[in-house]
Design a protein around this motif. Structure first.
Motif: not given
Length: 512
Positions: A428-429, A482, A485, A488
């Motif tokens: 995700i990041y 965010d 995110r 997800n």
């Protein structure tokens, strides 16, 4: 004799030079060869067919959740009507979840929610995603740029109490589960969702009862993920990339009640010492004699080592060689409140009450001390230290409340659950580094220690230094990106748990 002294000094200097050269060589070698603890799994992309967008419907559900004023004020005092509304709202907003034969929903402790999502493989130990329904009260409402219970969207951010503590994780995990079930997928591993209703007042009527229910069912949980430390941007010196902090432990706490009782009287005839003066001296001793700096004894050292290879050279040298530089880093950490909290048990004077009238000597003085206990210390050690520092029998010290530091959960490459979390985060990041840490605050996971030895605390949103004051403060907010995110992250986490933990990856080429 003079020749002997010169020879001795010559040999000593040569030995020192050899030792310094050896130390320098070790430092340089470790700095150059220190291992990386990072991974690079396939990133989650908006073009993927299993990407969850933050569309109008999902944002509307989230903002509606923020509008519910589920405030916890103190233990046993909250907003029951709002909690009931929130529970009803969740049931109505996620029909796929509540209509699924795989899902069991229980209302626990009158207001908390416990979901069980039945897995297809009964041989696999279940895991649990936790969050909470309640929020802290709002102060200084006039300073908010948007009403604190509006969920207003402004400049790409959603404002409101609970946006990052912690309705984002609650709603995000429900969105992820609904998306998963709507695709006709049954997880292999049984999943619990646990939402306490009084986390902000230590979870005595929520998480504690959830734990009791699961214990009665004989459940042992593979791992628990609760709210916690964020993805920090600019929070760790020497690192230009975002750093995702996984809380593998948290500090304990101890609240002390200090009281002095002396003879009062008229202010015109004071004795040499008063109750206020005696207690003031005791408080001054505690503030001037902080608990020992424990940097390097716990997870805080690993936090630096896990990102050492991505640091700028001076920081990389220090973090790769903590065997040598720990005392220096410990000294630096002690200089700022944020880092000092990572290095030692902290001491905070939170209340001081005495006196009834300007010309009356008070016979009583009372103070409250809040300690946050380093993970490598204990309640007993803190009390022993305080009594030794105060060293005055006239000061009566009693423990109002306490909890020991949390057990340290497994982490690193030898822990499949930690590595699964790390790789999920980096999906995700993808630009973020991941490192273990401990929380300086506390969560209600203390009630879950009997359920699992692997409890992690992580919140998948970005926090910058300027955002630190928003937590429990003014203008709490989360960006729309965010929150997307967050949804997800939980979806990928659930899907990753379909794989053997040694595999640890969810690739988008895999079909559900």
């Amino acid at each position: 004799m003079a020749r002997g002294i010169r020879y001795f000094l010559s040999v000593t200097l040569k030995l020192l030079a050899v030792m310094l050269a050896s130390v320098l060589m070790i430092v340089v070698t470790r700095t150059a060869t220190f291992p990386s603890y990072q991974t690079s799994p396939p990133a989650c992309e908006e073009s993927d067919d299993d990407f969850i967008p933050a569309d109008k419907e999902r944002l509307a559900r989230f903002t509606s959740a923020i509008q519910l004023q589920t405030v916890s004020y103190e233990r046993g005092v909250g907003t029951p009507q709002e909690l009931v509304k929130f529970s009803q709202f969740i049931q109505e907003s996620f029909p796929t979840i509540h209509g699924s034969p795989m899902v069991r929903r229980d209302v626990v402790g009158n207001y908390s929610l416990l979901y069980r999502v039945e897995g297809s493989d009964a041989s696999l130990q279940p895991y649990m995603l936790a969050s909470h329904l309640d929020v802290v009260p709002v102060a200084e409402e006039a300073k908010w740029v948007a009403p604190p219970f509006s969920g207003e969207l402004k400049d790409g951010y959603i404002y409101g109490r609970g946006t990052i503590d912690a309705k984002h994780s609650l709603m995000g995990s429900l969105e992820a589960l609904q998306f998963l079930l709507s695709r006709g997928h049954q997880p292999k591993r049984t999943l619990y969702l646990a939402f306490g209703h009084d986390e902000e007042t230590q979870g005595h009527f929520g998480a504690k009862v959830i734990s009791e229910v699961l214990t009665q069912r004989g459940e042992k949980i593979k791992f628990i993920l609760d709210e916690g430390t964020p993805v920090g941007d600019g929070l760790l010196p020497g690192v230009s990339k975002p750093v995702a902090f996984i809380g593998v432990a948290e500090k304990g706490f101890m609240t002390l009640h200090l009281e002095v009782n002396e003879e009062g009287g008229h202010a015109s005839m004071p004795k040499p010492e008063s109750a206020i003066g005696i207690l003031s001296k005791a408080i001054s001793k505690l503030e001037n004699n902080p608990h020992p700096n424990m940097f390097g004894t716990g997870v805080e050292a690993r936090m630096l080592e896990y990102v050492a290879t991505e640091m700028t050279l001076p920081y990389r040298m220090l973090s790769s060689n903590l065997w040598l530089f720990s005392p220096l880093v410990a000294w630096v950490y002690s200089k700022k409140p944020q880092t000092n909290a990572m290095a030692r048990t902290t001491t905070a004077l939170t209340r001081f009450n005495a006196g009834v009238k300007d010309n009356v000597i008070s016979p009583e003085a009372v103070a409250v001390i809040d300690h946050r206990i380093h993970p490598m210390s204990s309640v007993e050690e803190v009390m022993e230290f305080d009594l030794k520092v105060i060293n005055d029998p006239r000061v009566n010290v009693k423990v109002k409340n306490s909890r020991p530091p949390a057990p340290i959960s497994p982490y690193g490459k030898d822990s499949p659950t930690y590595m699964m979390l790390q790789e999920t985060i980096q999906q995700i990041y993808p630009d973020a580094l991941v490192t273990p840490t401990f929380m300086v605050a506390t969560t209600d996971t203390g009630h879950y220690w009997n359920l699992s030895n692997a409890i992690y605390r992580f919140s998948p949103y970005v926090m910058t230094p300027s955002d630190l004051a928003r937590l429990h403060g003014v203008n709490e907010r989360i960006s729309v990106k965010d929150y997307e995110r967050v949804m997800n992250f939980y979806y990928h986490l659930i899907v990753n748990m379909d794989k053997p933990l040694e595999t640890k990856r969810h690739g988008h080429e895999d079909e559900l």
